[in-house]
Write a protein that holds these residues in place. Structure first.
Motif, PDB file in Angstrom:
ATOM      1  N   LYS A  73       0.830  -1.207   0.000  1.00  0.00           N
ATOM      2  CA  LYS A  73       0.000   0.000   0.000  1.00  0.00           C
ATOM      3  C   LYS A  73       0.865   1.257   0.000  1.00  0.00           C
ATOM      4  O   LYS A  73       0.444   2.321  -0.464  1.00  0.00           O
ATOM      5  N   GLN A  74       2.087   1.131   0.504  1.00  0.00           N
ATOM      6  CA  GLN A  74       3.007   2.272   0.525  1.00  0.00           C
ATOM      7  C   GLN A  74       3.339   2.762  -0.884  1.00  0.00           C
ATOM      8  O   GLN A  74       3.662   3.933  -1.085  1.00  0.00           O
ATOM      9  N   PHE A  75       3.240   1.871  -1.872  1.00  0.00           N
ATOM     10  CA  PHE A  75       3.578   2.242  -3.243  1.00  0.00           C
ATOM     11  C   PHE A  75       2.489   3.084  -3.905  1.00  0.00           C
ATOM     12  O   PHE A  75       2.660   3.547  -5.033  1.00  0.00           O
ATOM     13  N   LEU A 129       0.459   8.377  -6.274  1.00  0.00           N
ATOM     14  CA  LEU A 129      -0.289   7.898  -7.436  1.00  0.00           C
ATOM     15  C   LEU A 129      -1.763   8.274  -7.304  1.00  0.00           C
ATOM     16  O   LEU A 129      -2.285   8.405  -6.197  1.00  0.00           O
ATOM     17  N   THR A 130      -2.413   8.434  -8.434  1.00  0.00           N
ATOM     18  CA  THR A 130      -3.835   8.780  -8.444  1.00  0.00           C
ATOM     19  C   THR A 130      -4.674   7.514  -8.421  1.00  0.00           C
ATOM     20  O   THR A 130      -4.568   6.667  -9.311  1.00  0.00           O
ATOM     21  N   LYS A 142       3.153   1.733 -12.778  1.00  0.00           N
ATOM     22  CA  LYS A 142       4.128   2.100 -11.749  1.00  0.00           C
ATOM     23  C   LYS A 142       3.928   1.259 -10.491  1.00  0.00           C
ATOM     24  O   LYS A 142       4.889   0.756  -9.898  1.00  0.00           O
ATOM     25  N   PHE A 143       2.674   1.118 -10.095  1.00  0.00           N
ATOM     26  CA  PHE A 143       2.363   0.343  -8.894  1.00  0.00           C
ATOM     27  C   PHE A 143       2.732  -1.128  -9.082  1.00  0.00           C
ATOM     28  O   PHE A 143       3.330  -1.754  -8.198  1.00  0.00           O
ATOM     29  N   THR A 170      -7.635 -15.238  -2.058  1.00  0.00           N
ATOM     30  CA  THR A 170      -6.980 -15.535  -0.782  1.00  0.00           C
ATOM     31  C   THR A 170      -6.841 -14.283   0.073  1.00  0.00           C
ATOM     32  O   THR A 170      -6.911 -14.346   1.303  1.00  0.00           O
ATOM     33  N   GLY A 171      -6.623 -13.152  -0.567  1.00  0.00           N
ATOM     34  CA  GLY A 171      -6.486 -11.884   0.152  1.00  0.00           C
ATOM     35  C   GLY A 171      -6.535 -10.728  -0.827  1.00  0.00           C
ATOM     36  O   GLY A 171      -6.314 -10.904  -2.029  1.00  0.00           O
ATOM     37  N   SER A 172      -6.819  -9.529  -0.331  1.00  0.00           N
ATOM     38  CA  SER A 172      -6.966  -8.363  -1.206  1.00  0.00           C
ATOM     39  C   SER A 172      -6.326  -7.131  -0.588  1.00  0.00           C
ATOM     40  O   SER A 172      -6.205  -7.018   0.639  1.00  0.00           O
ATOM     41  N   LEU A 173      -5.922  -6.212  -1.456  1.00  0.00           N
ATOM     42  CA  LEU A 173      -5.491  -4.879  -1.047  1.00  0.00           C
ATOM     43  C   LEU A 173      -6.461  -3.898  -1.676  1.00  0.00           C
ATOM     44  O   LEU A 173      -6.515  -3.749  -2.897  1.00  0.00           O
ATOM     45  N   ASN A 174      -7.255  -3.254  -0.847  1.00  0.00           N
ATOM     46  CA  ASN A 174      -8.246  -2.294  -1.331  1.00  0.00           C
ATOM     47  C   ASN A 174      -7.726  -0.871  -1.160  1.00  0.00           C
ATOM     48  O   ASN A 174      -7.044  -0.560  -0.184  1.00  0.00           O
ATOM     49  N   PHE A 175      -8.069  -0.010  -2.101  1.00  0.00           N
ATOM     50  CA  PHE A 175      -7.633   1.389  -1.999  1.00  0.00           C
ATOM     51  C   PHE A 175      -8.626   2.306  -2.690  1.00  0.00           C
ATOM     52  O   PHE A 175      -9.552   1.859  -3.339  1.00  0.00           O
TER      53      PHE A 175
END
Length: 353
Positions: free
Chosen positions: A219-221, A225-226, A260-261, A348-353
């Protein structure tokens, strides 16, 4: 010139073999290792491979920091390794395990398959010996992992909105055209269309949990970024240079911020030791959405052709516009879990933003 170079010490081994013992430069702790090869009684000790990594190389090592001092003054490390690697660590009749033990002067205990214990045990008289064995086991596991099939992948789902609708329209148009060698079995399911950001080999619950936790650190990346990422999906391309005999046809994806991400996530996951071979050997992610893949047809008919002719598709539909979609999450998915259910892959898992 030093006599140690002209006439280096020689170590006698079994089966009448003799090997030169290389002198370790003083920069790498040579005084310690070179003197340890000499015996006051004139007899040589058994060979111990020097660990050229300094103690401070392990200061930030999470596993090395778990090394404990036992009651008898020895050093012990409980190391988690998936059971799938046990055979490779033991080797034929225990040869690999025995070699590591002899080279690093440690004792290694590998749990039996029916034991409840999930950890290997490495025990040595010196901490540096345990660290050396840890490094060797890691390199061995890394080598073994490269030979294994991927189990999970990081994905951006595209199975909704305009992109999914345009995908369905394209699929219908291609099938109605009745092009030679093209059938529905080649197409990915409308419910499974996605962009792949990484591929991994995760062999047990601990590794899956480690991957999910590492995904959260990515998430730090997102800083600078937009989000959500804007993605434009347009045009058809093939993975090889011969459209008359290809295995994969995909849609191009334009998403500078996502690119980029994705590249930063790739580099970050490469440090975990969980990546499949393909991910370890690349520096950037090629953003694309698979449309046709001969592998899908192979699953249903092993006797089918190994490729298909995409020339007519590229000529008639090569500029197809799938539209735009936004990305506000990436998912760690189980490879091959979509099956015939027309559902998206098991997450299995997610990163939401």
């Amino acid at each position: 010139m030093s006599r140690d170079i002209i006439a280096p010490p020689v170590l006698a081994m079994s089966h009448n073999r003799r090997y030169r013992v290389n002198i370790v430069h003083e920069v790498f702790g040579g005084d310690k290792w070179n003197s340890s090869k000499k015996s006051t009684s004139g007899q040589q000790k058994g060979y111990e491979e020097p660990d050229l990594y300094a103690e401070d190389d392990y200061e930030d090592d999470e596993e090395a920091n778990k090394i404990e001092t036992t009651a008898d003054g020895s050093f012990l490390l409980n190391l988690h390794v998936p059971k799938s690697f046990y055979g490779g660590i033991i080797g034929f009749k225990g040869s690999t395990k025995r070699r590591i033990e002899e080279e690093t002067r440690v004792d290694i205990y590998v749990p039996r398959q029916n034991e409840n214990s999930k950890d290997l045990q490495i025990k040595g008289k010196e901490r540096s010996q345990v660290c050396a064995a840890l490094r060797k086991i890691r390199l061995l596991v890394q080598s073994l992992r490269r030979r294994m099939k991927p189990t999970h992948f990081l994905a951006v789902a595209l199975n909704a909105g305009q992109v999914q609708d345009k995908f369905s329209e394209l699929k219908k148009s291609i099938l109605e055209a009745q092009l030679p060698g093209i059938d529905e079995a080649l197409f990915i399911s409308e419910r499974s269309i996605h962009i792949t950001l990484g591929v991994y080999v995760l062999l047990d619950d601990a590794e899956r949990q480690k991957a999910v936790e590492h995904l959260q650190t990515c998430k730090q990346f997102l800083d600078g970024l937009t989000t959500p990422f804007e993605m434009k999906v347009k045009g058809l391309e093939i993975m090889n240079d011969d459209p008359s005999s290809t295995r994969i046809l995909y849609a191009g994806v334009e998403a500078p911020e996502l690119q980029k991400f994705a590249d930063k996530c790739l580099g970050s996951f490469q440090t975990t030791g969980l990546c499949a071979t393909d991910n370890n050997d690349r520096e950037s992610i090629k953003l694309h959405m698979t449309v046709l893949n001969n592998r899908y047809r192979k699953k249903k008919d092993e006797k089918c052709a190994n490729s298909f002719d995409a020339r007519a598709i590229l000529k008639r539909f090569g500029e197809h516009d799938f539209g735009t979609v936004q990305c506000n999450a990436v998912h760690l998915c189980v490879l091959g879990s979509s099956g015939d259910s027309d559902d998206f892959y098991k997450i299995t898992g997610s990163l939401n933003f």
